[in-house]
Design a protein around this motif. Sequence first.
Motif, PDB file in Angstrom:
ATOM      1  N   GLU A 168       0.822  -1.206   0.000  1.00 41.90           N
ATOM      2  CA  GLU A 168       0.000   0.000   0.000  1.00 41.90           C
ATOM      3  C   GLU A 168       0.856   1.256   0.000  1.00 41.90           C
ATOM      4  O   GLU A 168       0.499   2.257  -0.628  1.00 41.90           O
ATOM      5  CB  GLU A 168      -0.958  -0.015   1.197  1.00 41.90           C
ATOM      6  N   LYS A 169       2.005   1.213   0.680  1.00 42.84           N
ATOM      7  CA  LYS A 169       2.931   2.352   0.609  1.00 42.84           C
ATOM      8  C   LYS A 169       3.435   2.542  -0.817  1.00 42.84           C
ATOM      9  O   LYS A 169       3.563   3.668  -1.301  1.00 42.84           O
ATOM     10  CB  LYS A 169       4.112   2.124   1.559  1.00 42.84           C
ATOM     11  N   ARG A 171       1.832   1.605  -3.549  1.00 42.18           N
ATOM     12  CA  ARG A 171       0.716   2.092  -4.378  1.00 42.18           C
ATOM     13  C   ARG A 171       0.452   3.576  -4.118  1.00 42.18           C
ATOM     14  O   ARG A 171       0.019   4.297  -5.029  1.00 42.18           O
ATOM     15  CB  ARG A 171      -0.532   1.262  -4.121  1.00 42.18           C
ATOM     16  N   ASP A 172       0.709   4.030  -2.899  1.00 43.61           N
ATOM     17  CA  ASP A 172       0.560   5.459  -2.611  1.00 43.61           C
ATOM     18  C   ASP A 172       1.556   6.299  -3.421  1.00 43.61           C
ATOM     19  O   ASP A 172       1.336   7.494  -3.638  1.00 43.61           O
ATOM     20  CB  ASP A 172       0.784   5.725  -1.121  1.00 43.61           C
ATOM     21  N   SER A 176      -0.916   1.506  -9.596  1.00 48.44           N
ATOM     22  CA  SER A 176      -2.193   0.957  -9.110  1.00 48.44           C
ATOM     23  C   SER A 176      -2.123  -0.546  -8.879  1.00 48.44           C
ATOM     24  O   SER A 176      -2.903  -1.091  -8.093  1.00 48.44           O
ATOM     25  CB  SER A 176      -3.303   1.266 -10.116  1.00 48.44           C
ATOM     26  N   VAL A 198      -1.641  -7.319  -5.951  1.00 47.92           N
ATOM     27  CA  VAL A 198      -2.637  -6.408  -5.394  1.00 47.92           C
ATOM     28  C   VAL A 198      -3.056  -5.440  -6.496  1.00 47.92           C
ATOM     29  O   VAL A 198      -2.210  -4.829  -7.161  1.00 47.92           O
ATOM     30  CB  VAL A 198      -2.081  -5.626  -4.187  1.00 47.92           C
ATOM     31  N   ASP A 201      -9.200  -3.071  -5.006  1.00 43.75           N
ATOM     32  CA  ASP A 201      -9.461  -3.354  -3.591  1.00 43.75           C
ATOM     33  C   ASP A 201      -9.137  -4.793  -3.223  1.00 43.75           C
ATOM     34  O   ASP A 201      -9.507  -5.248  -2.136  1.00 43.75           O
ATOM     35  CB  ASP A 201     -10.935  -3.076  -3.262  1.00 43.75           C
TER      36      ASP A 201
END
Length: 284
Positions: A168-169, A171-172, A176, A198, A201
């Motif tokens: 998630e870091k 993707r931030d 995507s 990933v 969602d």
Amino acid sequence: MTTILSIQSSVAYGHVGNSAAVFPLQRLGVEVWPVNTVHFSNHTGYGAWRGPLLAADDVREVITGIEEREAMPEIDAVLSGYQGGEEIGDVILDAVTRVKAANPAAIYACDPVMGNAKSGCFVHPAIPVLLRERVVPRADLITPNQFELGYLTETEPESLDDTLASVEKARDMGPSTVLVTSVLRPDRPEGTIEMLAVAGDHAWIVQTPQLPMKANGSGDVTAALFTAHLLESGDAGVALGRTVSSVFDLLQLTLDSGRRELQLVQAQAALAAPQMQFEVEQLN
């Protein structure tokens, strides 16, 4: 038909970079336009090699020549792997800009090659900074191994939860979709290794036996196959299952052969028609 512009290294003997990515993509029916950044006799893991490192301006000229054929709108993805220097990074990013201007639907798939858990970081210290600050934010898809994911995000992912948090870091930062290879969580069954994808969602993971081998170029094959399957299916879970199936069979065949180099040609049936022998688990 899917078309991929692949900007990577090339070797005459063996299979790394474009010499690992092009043939598997072609066996999938993908049109590949390889742009080579080096042309070596063999990969550098041997400790000795011959051949030229191409100047960044020469690489840019090749891409400009493709653009002059008015071919940029046909490109569905730009694929890049090991970036030997900042100047090549600039050429790749410029190519991404030009391709996306011609085809806004095109994606940039970046394999942020920096190292692995056993060897540590083996690129010039400027490369992780280049990837972190300038390249990854421009990518739509990245395919790091677990070590590279940690290096990229300045985290130390070990458990599955750690790894998902690190994704998630990442993707931030911009991409995507993230494919994490060589996931080695402490609580996995002995003798296994995992791969994690990933997108949106959802997250998917697949587990395979861990083969006792080091295979130069396997990451290049993995990034190429996942990119192609994702473009074709639009589903990261499907792309993960197909990619893992083909790569495992390629590695098993290579191990059985007793040879150091990937047995790409010998494994072409597994590349073109994945057996889907491993279960893909959706995590959320």
